[in-house]
Design a protein around this motif. Structure first.
Motif, PDB file in Angstrom:
ATOM      1  N   PRO A  25     -56.018  45.525  42.940  1.00  0.00           N
ATOM      2  CA  PRO A  25     -54.978  45.471  41.914  1.00  0.00           C
ATOM      3  C   PRO A  25     -53.664  44.967  42.517  1.00  0.00           C
ATOM      4  N   LYS A  26     -52.913  44.242  41.721  1.00  0.00           N
ATOM      5  CA  LYS A  26     -51.618  43.735  42.169  1.00  0.00           C
ATOM      6  C   LYS A  26     -50.654  44.903  42.316  1.00  0.00           C
ATOM      7  N   VAL A  27     -49.925  44.905  43.423  1.00  0.00           N
ATOM      8  CA  VAL A  27     -48.945  45.958  43.668  1.00  0.00           C
ATOM      9  C   VAL A  27     -47.567  45.345  43.507  1.00  0.00           C
ATOM     10  N   SER A  28     -46.787  45.906  42.613  1.00  0.00           N
ATOM     11  CA  SER A  28     -45.420  45.425  42.452  1.00  0.00           C
ATOM     12  C   SER A  28     -44.499  46.310  43.274  1.00  0.00           C
ATOM     13  N   ARG A  29     -43.491  45.710  43.842  1.00  0.00           N
ATOM     14  CA  ARG A  29     -42.530  46.443  44.659  1.00  0.00           C
ATOM     15  C   ARG A  29     -41.136  46.245  44.096  1.00  0.00           C
ATOM     16  N   THR A  30     -40.435  47.343  43.957  1.00  0.00           N
ATOM     17  CA  THR A  30     -39.053  47.294  43.531  1.00  0.00           C
ATOM     18  C   THR A  30     -38.185  47.683  44.710  1.00  0.00           C
ATOM     19  N   VAL A  31     -37.247  46.819  45.071  1.00  0.00           N
ATOM     20  CA  VAL A  31     -36.331  47.112  46.172  1.00  0.00           C
ATOM     21  C   VAL A  31     -35.167  47.911  45.614  1.00  0.00           C
ATOM     22  N   LEU A  32     -34.998  49.132  46.137  1.00  0.00           N
ATOM     23  CA  LEU A  32     -33.899  49.972  45.686  1.00  0.00           C
ATOM     24  C   LEU A  32     -32.616  49.679  46.456  1.00  0.00           C
ATOM     25  N   GLU A  33     -32.762  49.394  47.753  1.00  0.00           N
ATOM     26  CA  GLU A  33     -31.580  49.169  48.597  1.00  0.00           C
ATOM     27  C   GLU A  33     -31.980  48.416  49.853  1.00  0.00           C
TER      28      GLU A  33
END
Length: 79
Positions: A25-33
């Motif tokens: 499955p595709k893993v999405s990453r959100t950069v917080l800082e």
């Protein structure tokens, strides 16, 4: 030149079988800082920031971005 025995031929055929698997499955990453890698000695601002987010219930973790020479605090989610 020696011929393969029946057992050797069957073992070769079994080992040569191409197995197919479901794509991951595709893993999405959100950069917080973002934090520069050249921070003060004995201080880990990215780790501290991530620990604060985890205390808030956000599953943050720190990864290194080699291209920008910085630490990223990210949250991963399966999309």
């Amino acid at each position: 030149m020696s011929a393969l025995s029946t057992a050797d031929r069957l073992a070769h055929e079994a080992a040569s079988f191409v197995r197919s698997t479901e794509p991951a499955p595709k893993v999405s990453r959100t950069v917080l800082e973002r934090f520069p890698a050249g921070g003060p000695r004995a201080q880990w601002p990215a780790e501290s920031y991530a620990a604060e987010r985890r205390r808030e219930g956000i599953p943050a973790r720190v990864v290194m971005d080699l291209d920008s020479d910085s630490f990223l605090v990210i949250v991963e989610g399966v999309s």
